[in-house]
Design a protein around this motif. Structure first.
Motif, PDB file in Angstrom:
ATOM      1  N   PHE A  25      -3.053  -7.703  -0.911  1.00  0.00           N
ATOM      2  CA  PHE A  25      -3.425  -6.462  -0.248  1.00  0.00           C
ATOM      3  C   PHE A  25      -4.370  -6.694   0.927  1.00  0.00           C
ATOM      4  O   PHE A  25      -4.293  -5.989   1.928  1.00  0.00           O
ATOM      5  CB  PHE A  25      -4.022  -5.460  -1.242  1.00  0.00           C
ATOM      6  N   ILE A  26      -5.250  -7.662   0.824  1.00  0.00           N
ATOM      7  CA  ILE A  26      -6.121  -7.960   1.966  1.00  0.00           C
ATOM      8  C   ILE A  26      -5.308  -8.545   3.111  1.00  0.00           C
ATOM      9  O   ILE A  26      -5.496  -8.184   4.272  1.00  0.00           O
ATOM     10  CB  ILE A  26      -7.278  -8.878   1.529  1.00  0.00           C
ATOM     11  N   GLN A  27      -4.368  -9.420   2.787  1.00  0.00           N
ATOM     12  CA  GLN A  27      -3.509  -9.995   3.825  1.00  0.00           C
ATOM     13  C   GLN A  27      -2.658  -8.907   4.486  1.00  0.00           C
ATOM     14  O   GLN A  27      -2.514  -8.877   5.698  1.00  0.00           O
ATOM     15  CB  GLN A  27      -2.614 -11.083   3.221  1.00  0.00           C
ATOM     16  N   GLN A  28      -2.144  -7.988   3.693  1.00  0.00           N
ATOM     17  CA  GLN A  28      -1.371  -6.878   4.248  1.00  0.00           C
ATOM     18  C   GLN A  28      -2.261  -5.961   5.084  1.00  0.00           C
ATOM     19  O   GLN A  28      -1.820  -5.406   6.091  1.00  0.00           O
ATOM     20  CB  GLN A  28      -0.696  -6.072   3.130  1.00  0.00           C
ATOM     21  N   GLY A  29      -3.518  -5.810   4.679  1.00  0.00           N
ATOM     22  CA  GLY A  29      -4.455  -4.995   5.446  1.00  0.00           C
ATOM     23  C   GLY A  29      -4.800  -5.640   6.778  1.00  0.00           C
ATOM     24  O   GLY A  29      -4.907  -4.956   7.799  1.00  0.00           O
ATOM     25  N   LEU A  30      -4.959  -6.943   6.784  1.00  0.00           N
ATOM     26  CA  LEU A  30      -5.273  -7.641   8.030  1.00  0.00           C
ATOM     27  C   LEU A  30      -4.079  -7.686   8.977  1.00  0.00           C
ATOM     28  O   LEU A  30      -4.251  -7.719  10.192  1.00  0.00           O
ATOM     29  CB  LEU A  30      -5.767  -9.057   7.727  1.00  0.00           C
ATOM     30  N   ASN A  31      -2.885  -7.703   8.417  1.00  0.00           N
ATOM     31  CA  ASN A  31      -1.674  -7.684   9.248  1.00  0.00           C
ATOM     32  C   ASN A  31      -1.396  -6.310   9.839  1.00  0.00           C
ATOM     33  O   ASN A  31      -0.558  -6.180  10.712  1.00  0.00           O
ATOM     34  CB  ASN A  31      -0.449  -8.118   8.437  1.00  0.00           C
ATOM     35  N   LEU A  36      -7.275  -1.350   5.433  1.00  0.00           N
ATOM     36  CA  LEU A  36      -8.142  -2.036   4.477  1.00  0.00           C
ATOM     37  C   LEU A  36      -8.651  -1.081   3.403  1.00  0.00           C
ATOM     38  O   LEU A  36      -8.839  -1.478   2.255  1.00  0.00           O
ATOM     39  CB  LEU A  36      -9.314  -2.698   5.200  1.00  0.00           C
ATOM     40  N   GLY A  37      -8.829   0.188   3.753  1.00  0.00           N
ATOM     41  CA  GLY A  37      -9.228   1.184   2.759  1.00  0.00           C
ATOM     42  C   GLY A  37      -8.166   1.367   1.686  1.00  0.00           C
ATOM     43  O   GLY A  37      -8.475   1.448   0.497  1.00  0.00           O
ATOM     44  N   PHE A  38      -6.904   1.409   2.093  1.00  0.00           N
ATOM     45  CA  PHE A  38      -5.803   1.518   1.134  1.00  0.00           C
ATOM     46  C   PHE A  38      -5.748   0.284   0.243  1.00  0.00           C
ATOM     47  O   PHE A  38      -5.501   0.387  -0.965  1.00  0.00           O
ATOM     48  CB  PHE A  38      -4.476   1.697   1.886  1.00  0.00           C
TER      49      PHE A  38
END
Length: 125
Positions: A25-31, A36-38
């Motif tokens: 999820f962090i990698q998906q948030g950074l992409n 990042l909240g989700f």
């Protein structure tokens, strides 16, 4: 299977799941796929039972299984919907299925060792 084996298997599996999902999820948030909240919304529920799982509290193992059901639904849905994340979804789903078996067994065995449990109706009267 002994209580200690179930405890180690459950604890290692849970920490592996926490690391796997946090990384995903962090990698998906950074992409930019997710905010990042989700991503934090998906990770935070896994942190609630963390202390009890590390210490081996059987009550925590019993109710943490309910939290895992949401993540199993996520893994199975992701496996059905996308081909890009199929390996991640399968690893997530298999890991959660293992935990959904080991958590209740550990809670039951450890609870009996500690003398915890529900009284039978005939004993209450």
């Amino acid at each position: 299977m002994t209580t200690q084996t179930l405890f180690q298997l459950s604890r290692i599996g849970y920490l592996a799941l926490l690391l796997l999902l946090s990384g995903w999820f962090i990698q998906q948030g950074l992409n930019g796929t997710y905010s990042l909240g989700f991503s934090l919304i998906w990770i935070v529920p896994l942190l609630f039972p963390l202390k009890g799982i590390i210490t081996g509290n059987p009550y925590t193992y019993a109710w943490a299984s309910f939290i895992l059901c949401v993540y199993l639904l996520h893994g199975l849905t992701l496996a059905y919907v996308t081909n890009d994340a199929l390996v991640f979804a399968l690893i997530e789903s298999i890991l959660i299925c293992i935990l959904l078996v080991t958590f209740p067994f550990y809670a039951r065995k450890r609870g009996r060792e500690l003398g915890l449990g529900l009284k039978k109706k005939s004993e209450q009267q």
